[in-house]
Design a protein around this motif. Structure first.
Motif, PDB file in Angstrom:
ATOM      1  N   LEU A 273       0.835  -1.206   0.000  1.00 42.24           N
ATOM      2  CA  LEU A 273       0.000   0.000   0.000  1.00 42.24           C
ATOM      3  C   LEU A 273       0.869   1.257   0.000  1.00 42.24           C
ATOM      4  O   LEU A 273       1.939   1.281   0.610  1.00 42.24           O
ATOM      5  CB  LEU A 273      -0.906   0.000   1.235  1.00 42.24           C
ATOM      6  CG  LEU A 273      -1.892  -1.170   1.333  1.00 42.24           C
ATOM      7  CD1 LEU A 273      -2.636  -1.133   2.656  1.00 42.24           C
ATOM      8  CD2 LEU A 273      -2.889  -1.104   0.178  1.00 42.24           C
ATOM      9  N   VAL A 274       0.382   2.264  -0.681  1.00 43.58           N
ATOM     10  CA  VAL A 274       1.101   3.537  -0.730  1.00 43.58           C
ATOM     11  C   VAL A 274       0.302   4.547   0.077  1.00 43.58           C
ATOM     12  O   VAL A 274      -0.922   4.617  -0.044  1.00 43.58           O
ATOM     13  CB  VAL A 274       1.198   4.028  -2.201  1.00 43.58           C
ATOM     14  CG1 VAL A 274       1.920   5.358  -2.291  1.00 43.58           C
ATOM     15  CG2 VAL A 274       1.867   2.980  -3.055  1.00 43.58           C
ATOM     16  N   GLU A 275       0.995   5.302   0.924  1.00 39.70           N
ATOM     17  CA  GLU A 275       0.286   6.281   1.736  1.00 39.70           C
ATOM     18  C   GLU A 275      -0.191   7.436   0.848  1.00 39.70           C
ATOM     19  O   GLU A 275       0.590   7.931   0.019  1.00 39.70           O
ATOM     20  CB  GLU A 275       1.206   6.810   2.818  1.00 39.70           C
ATOM     21  CG  GLU A 275       0.456   7.067   4.101  1.00 39.70           C
ATOM     22  CD  GLU A 275       1.403   7.310   5.254  1.00 39.70           C
ATOM     23  OE1 GLU A 275       1.463   8.468   5.677  1.00 39.70           O
ATOM     24  OE2 GLU A 275       2.051   6.359   5.696  1.00 39.70           O
ATOM     25  N   VAL A 276      -1.446   7.819   0.993  1.00 37.52           N
ATOM     26  CA  VAL A 276      -1.944   8.938   0.182  1.00 37.52           C
ATOM     27  C   VAL A 276      -2.559   9.994   1.097  1.00 37.52           C
ATOM     28  O   VAL A 276      -2.958   9.686   2.218  1.00 37.52           O
ATOM     29  CB  VAL A 276      -3.031   8.496  -0.835  1.00 37.52           C
ATOM     30  CG1 VAL A 276      -2.445   7.709  -1.967  1.00 37.52           C
ATOM     31  CG2 VAL A 276      -4.143   7.720  -0.154  1.00 37.52           C
ATOM     32  N   ASP A 277      -2.634  11.193   0.594  1.00 42.49           N
ATOM     33  CA  ASP A 277      -3.267  12.262   1.353  1.00 42.49           C
ATOM     34  C   ASP A 277      -4.785  12.057   1.265  1.00 42.49           C
ATOM     35  O   ASP A 277      -5.351  12.098   0.162  1.00 42.49           O
ATOM     36  CB  ASP A 277      -2.849  13.601   0.715  1.00 42.49           C
ATOM     37  CG  ASP A 277      -3.519  14.784   1.391  1.00 42.49           C
ATOM     38  OD1 ASP A 277      -4.288  14.540   2.343  1.00 42.49           O
ATOM     39  OD2 ASP A 277      -3.280  15.928   0.960  1.00 42.49           O
ATOM     40  N   PRO A 278      -5.462  11.820   2.417  1.00 43.23           N
ATOM     41  CA  PRO A 278      -6.902  11.526   2.366  1.00 43.23           C
ATOM     42  C   PRO A 278      -7.708  12.603   1.653  1.00 43.23           C
ATOM     43  O   PRO A 278      -8.725  12.309   1.030  1.00 43.23           O
ATOM     44  CB  PRO A 278      -7.321  11.431   3.836  1.00 43.23           C
ATOM     45  CG  PRO A 278      -6.072  11.272   4.597  1.00 43.23           C
ATOM     46  CD  PRO A 278      -4.956  11.846   3.785  1.00 43.23           C
ATOM     47  N   SER A 279      -7.220  13.872   1.704  1.00 44.78           N
ATOM     48  CA  SER A 279      -8.002  14.944   1.072  1.00 44.78           C
ATOM     49  C   SER A 279      -7.944  14.851  -0.457  1.00 44.78           C
ATOM     50  O   SER A 279      -8.733  15.481  -1.145  1.00 44.78           O
ATOM     51  CB  SER A 279      -7.507  16.309   1.541  1.00 44.78           C
ATOM     52  OG  SER A 279      -6.170  16.470   1.133  1.00 44.78           O
ATOM     53  N   GLN A 280      -6.981  14.060  -0.962  1.00 45.56           N
ATOM     54  CA  GLN A 280      -6.860  13.930  -2.429  1.00 45.56           C
ATOM     55  C   GLN A 280      -7.684  12.753  -2.963  1.00 45.56           C
ATOM     56  O   GLN A 280      -7.800  12.565  -4.169  1.00 45.56           O
ATOM     57  CB  GLN A 280      -5.392  13.709  -2.830  1.00 45.56           C
ATOM     58  CG  GLN A 280      -4.456  14.828  -2.417  1.00 45.56           C
ATOM     59  CD  GLN A 280      -4.891  16.165  -2.972  1.00 45.56           C
ATOM     60  OE1 GLN A 280      -5.265  16.276  -4.130  1.00 45.56           O
ATOM     61  NE2 GLN A 280      -4.886  17.185  -2.118  1.00 45.56           N
ATOM     62  N   ILE A 281      -8.229  11.929  -2.046  1.00 45.67           N
ATOM     63  CA  ILE A 281      -8.988  10.761  -2.506  1.00 45.67           C
ATOM     64  C   ILE A 281     -10.373  11.227  -2.963  1.00 45.67           C
ATOM     65  O   ILE A 281     -11.069  11.939  -2.227  1.00 45.67           O
ATOM     66  CB  ILE A 281      -9.168   9.723  -1.364  1.00 45.67           C
ATOM     67  CG1 ILE A 281      -7.806   9.299  -0.808  1.00 45.67           C
ATOM     68  CG2 ILE A 281      -9.958   8.508  -1.829  1.00 45.67           C
ATOM     69  CD1 ILE A 281      -7.889   8.368   0.378  1.00 45.67           C
ATOM     70  N   PRO A 282     -10.799  10.836  -4.184  1.00 48.34           N
ATOM     71  CA  PRO A 282     -12.151  11.218  -4.604  1.00 48.34           C
ATOM     72  C   PRO A 282     -13.180  10.641  -3.621  1.00 48.34           C
ATOM     73  O   PRO A 282     -13.021   9.502  -3.158  1.00 48.34           O
ATOM     74  CB  PRO A 282     -12.299  10.570  -5.989  1.00 48.34           C
ATOM     75  CG  PRO A 282     -10.916  10.218  -6.412  1.00 48.34           C
ATOM     76  CD  PRO A 282     -10.092  10.039  -5.184  1.00 48.34           C
ATOM     77  N   LEU A 283     -14.187  11.441  -3.307  1.00 51.32           N
ATOM     78  CA  LEU A 283     -15.186  11.006  -2.298  1.00 51.32           C
ATOM     79  C   LEU A 283     -15.764   9.631  -2.619  1.00 51.32           C
ATOM     80  O   LEU A 283     -15.966   8.814  -1.736  1.00 51.32           O
ATOM     81  CB  LEU A 283     -16.329  12.016  -2.253  1.00 51.32           C
ATOM     82  CG  LEU A 283     -16.236  13.123  -1.218  1.00 51.32           C
ATOM     83  CD1 LEU A 283     -17.436  14.046  -1.334  1.00 51.32           C
ATOM     84  CD2 LEU A 283     -16.133  12.563   0.189  1.00 51.32           C
ATOM     85  N   ALA A 284     -16.037   9.390  -3.908  1.00 52.36           N
ATOM     86  CA  ALA A 284     -16.693   8.138  -4.295  1.00 52.36           C
ATOM     87  C   ALA A 284     -15.834   6.928  -3.970  1.00 52.36           C
ATOM     88  O   ALA A 284     -16.353   5.821  -3.817  1.00 52.36           O
ATOM     89  CB  ALA A 284     -17.019   8.160  -5.779  1.00 52.36           C
ATOM     90  N   GLU A 285     -14.518   7.121  -3.856  1.00 52.56           N
ATOM     91  CA  GLU A 285     -13.627   5.983  -3.617  1.00 52.56           C
ATOM     92  C   GLU A 285     -13.152   5.916  -2.176  1.00 52.56           C
ATOM     93  O   GLU A 285     -12.474   4.966  -1.792  1.00 52.56           O
ATOM     94  CB  GLU A 285     -12.401   6.088  -4.532  1.00 52.56           C
ATOM     95  CG  GLU A 285     -12.723   5.815  -5.977  1.00 52.56           C
ATOM     96  CD  GLU A 285     -11.550   6.132  -6.887  1.00 52.56           C
ATOM     97  OE1 GLU A 285     -10.401   6.123  -6.413  1.00 52.56           O
ATOM     98  OE2 GLU A 285     -11.811   6.417  -8.069  1.00 52.56           O
ATOM     99  N   ALA A 286     -13.467   6.931  -1.369  1.00 53.27           N
ATOM    100  CA  ALA A 286     -12.924   6.987  -0.011  1.00 53.27           C
ATOM    101  C   ALA A 286     -13.546   5.912   0.877  1.00 53.27           C
ATOM    102  O   ALA A 286     -14.733   5.641   0.808  1.00 53.27           O
ATOM    103  CB  ALA A 286     -13.188   8.368   0.585  1.00 53.27           C
ATOM    104  N   GLY A 287     -12.706   5.312   1.722  1.00 50.15           N
ATOM    105  CA  GLY A 287     -13.179   4.268   2.629  1.00 50.15           C
ATOM    106  C   GLY A 287     -13.571   4.814   3.989  1.00 50.15           C
ATOM    107  O   GLY A 287     -14.299   4.171   4.740  1.00 50.15           O
ATOM    108  N   PHE A 288     -13.052   5.990   4.329  1.00 52.34           N
ATOM    109  CA  PHE A 288     -13.303   6.572   5.652  1.00 52.34           C
ATOM    110  C   PHE A 288     -13.573   8.063   5.459  1.00 52.34           C
ATOM    111  O   PHE A 288     -12.694   8.810   5.035  1.00 52.34           O
ATOM    112  CB  PHE A 288     -12.071   6.328   6.532  1.00 52.34           C
ATOM    113  CG  PHE A 288     -12.164   6.903   7.922  1.00 52.34           C
ATOM    114  CD1 PHE A 288     -13.381   7.097   8.555  1.00 52.34           C
ATOM    115  CD2 PHE A 288     -11.005   7.235   8.621  1.00 52.34           C
ATOM    116  CE1 PHE A 288     -13.455   7.625   9.831  1.00 52.34           C
ATOM    117  CE2 PHE A 288     -11.056   7.764   9.906  1.00 52.34           C
ATOM    118  CZ  PHE A 288     -12.286   7.956  10.500  1.00 52.34           C
ATOM    119  N   ILE A 289     -14.811   8.475   5.736  1.00 59.75           N
ATOM    120  CA  ILE A 289     -15.205   9.872   5.475  1.00 59.75           C
ATOM    121  C   ILE A 289     -15.733  10.503   6.756  1.00 59.75           C
ATOM    122  O   ILE A 289     -16.485   9.874   7.505  1.00 59.75           O
ATOM    123  CB  ILE A 289     -16.318   9.929   4.398  1.00 59.75           C
ATOM    124  CG1 ILE A 289     -15.815   9.352   3.072  1.00 59.75           C
ATOM    125  CG2 ILE A 289     -16.826  11.356   4.196  1.00 59.75           C
ATOM    126  CD1 ILE A 289     -16.882   9.228   1.992  1.00 59.75           C
TER     127      ILE A 289
END
Ligand SMILES: Cc1cc2nc3c(=O)[nH]c(=O)nc-3n(C[C@H](O)[C@H](O)[C@H](O)COP(=O)(O)OP(=O)(O)OC[C@H]3O[C@@H](n4cnc5c(N)ncnc54)[C@H](O)[C@@H]3O)c2cc1C
Length: 409
Positions: A273-289
């Motif tokens: 897994l690669v660490e990503v900035d949660p704010s850059q994840i598109p809402l539709a794909e986010a696992g934790f909102i």
């Protein structure tokens, strides 16, 4: 123990099913009929049912008035559900589960419900054989309709290894010769794996299936704009909420030996897994909102908490219209439809347009001062209180945990 009333999603399902053996224990018949002072039966058309994946309304047979439950209710009665056993299966229905982060998803449970229906229809006595790749953290799998279980814990299947999973599935299919193979048509593993195995073994396949009548499947097509009919296929990729999970029985969940596969060299290398900035994840794909609404007054505190939790930020339309959040963060019917595993709604009332957008979320946590609002009714866990005080407390807890982790490191 907290005095707040809690609701158990499993009990709610029993309440919706009038034929369930435990239905009577949970339903106070006085809540079914609601008469107004004039003596006329009152109906709340906007609160009846929920919108399923197929876009159709599902009617709650209680008329949308599911009561809430206290922790003192006899949940132990669930443990006494009758045991469903299939000693000599006439055939198998294979279900390949997504098991995201080691836990069955609601979509997995829908697929198992569908598989049980296929195994037992027309007076047949088939068995549901489930396959889990990798870790499983669920402590009790007997409630979900699994008669036989193949749990493949091979280190090599951790991460993204669809070719290896297909190799295992080919062996399993050769050994058990299942009548049908069901996958959740999901963005996790199911959609990819189901199509791969159908192509590899040249099996007939139906995708985005959501209804079965007699031997005819109905599948979504044209990006959800039309339906196509198909005869029952070997591989069925099922949409979410197409079928109800099982709730009448406990199932044996007999653990079987895993078939051996020949030495296999994957052409894929999973670098983890690669660490990503949660704010850059598109809402539709986010696992934790974590989403904020009109009940938030301290927005900087909301942003700090979201960053500390590592959650992707969302918002209600009011919060967006008021300029506190960007338009692309709006969750709901006219914003983004999300499917997070965990959705925290802070100061959001739960208007129907917002609830439609979160209908595919797995666990919803509501923070609100109003314990009768619709978001609290939808939530799996509710915190009743001022959002600023609760976010501040959450902030402190995150900072303390972070400090402990840093100290240990
Ligand atoms: C055609 C149409 C499309 C729409 N599409 C969408 C959509 O896509 N998404 C969407 O979200 N909305 C949409 N809406 C708007 C929707 O109907 C609601 O107006 C909106 O969702 C309400 O937002 P809210 O819950 O943040 O605000 P409110 O309804 O004002 O609710 C605020 C909540 O915060 C709570 N609260 C207040 N103070 C505190 C406090 N101190 N601590 C904790 N809780 C507190 C209140 O109890 C209340 O529950 C649409 C409306 C229309 C007409």
């Amino acid at each position: 123990m907290s005095q707040h009333r809690r609701r158990d999603p499993r009990v709610l399902k029993i309440i919706r099913n009038r034929l369930h053996p435990l239905h009577g224990q949970y339903v106070d018949s006085s809540t079914i009929k609601q008469f107004g002072p004039s003596g006329l039966l009152r109906k709340f058309p906007h609160r009846v049912g929920t919108i399923a994946a197929n876009g159709r309304r599902r009617i709650n047979r209680l008329g949308g008035h599911a009561p809430s439950f206290s922790m003192s209710q006899p949940l132990e009665a669930l443990v006494n559900l009758p045991l469903h056993q299939v000693k000599q299966p006439e055939f198998y229905i294979l279900v390949v589960l997504d098991c995201v982060a080691g836990r069955l998803t609601e979509h997995d449970k829908d697929c198992l419900g569908f598989a049980q229906m296929l195994a037992n229809r027309k007076g047949q006595a088939g068995a549901v054989l489930a396959v889990i790749f990798g870790e499983s953290k669920d402590t009790d799998l007997t409630l979900f309709g699994i008669d036989r279980l193949l749990h493949i814990t091979d280190d090599a299947v951790q991460g993204y290894q669809p070719e290896l999973c297909c190799e295992y599935l080919s062996q399993i299919i050769a050994q058990f010769n299942p009548k049908h193979i069901i996958f959740p048509d999901s963005i996790f593993a199911g959609a990819d794996l189901g199509r791969r195995i159908a192509a590899k073994l040249a099996l007939s396949v139906a995708t985005s299936a959501w209804k079965l009548v007699e031997d005819e499947l109905t599948c979504r097509a044209s990006q959800g704009l039309s339906d196509i009919k198909s005869p029952l296929t070997d591989v069925i990729l099922l949409l979410e909420q197409a079928y109800e999970p099982t709730s009448e029985y406990r199932y044996e969940t007999l653990l079987l030996d895993i078939p051996k596969i020949a030495m296999y060299k994957s052409s894929l290398q999973d670098d983890g897994l690669v660490e990503v900035d949660p704010s850059q994840i598109p809402l539709a794909e986010a696992g934790f909102i974590i989403a904020g609404g009109n009940g938030i007054t301290d927005w900087p505190l909301f942003h700090r908490t979201a960053e500390l939790l590592g959650a992707t930020k969302g918002a209600s339309r009011v919060a967006v219209d008021d300029g506190f959040m960007a338009r692309d963060r709006q969750v709901g019917a006219t914003g983004t439809w999300v499917s997070a595993q965990v959705y925290i709604a802070v100061g959001i009332s739960g208007a129907i347009q917002h609830l439609q957008g979160i209908s595919r979320c797995e666990k919803v946590i509501a923070i609100n001062i109003d314990d009768s609002c619709d978001m609290i009714k939808r939530a799996d866990l509710s915190v009743i209180g001022d959002s600023q005080a609760i976010l501040a407390e959450l902030n402190q807890l995150c900072l303390q945990t972070k400090k402990v982790v840093d100290d240990v490191a």
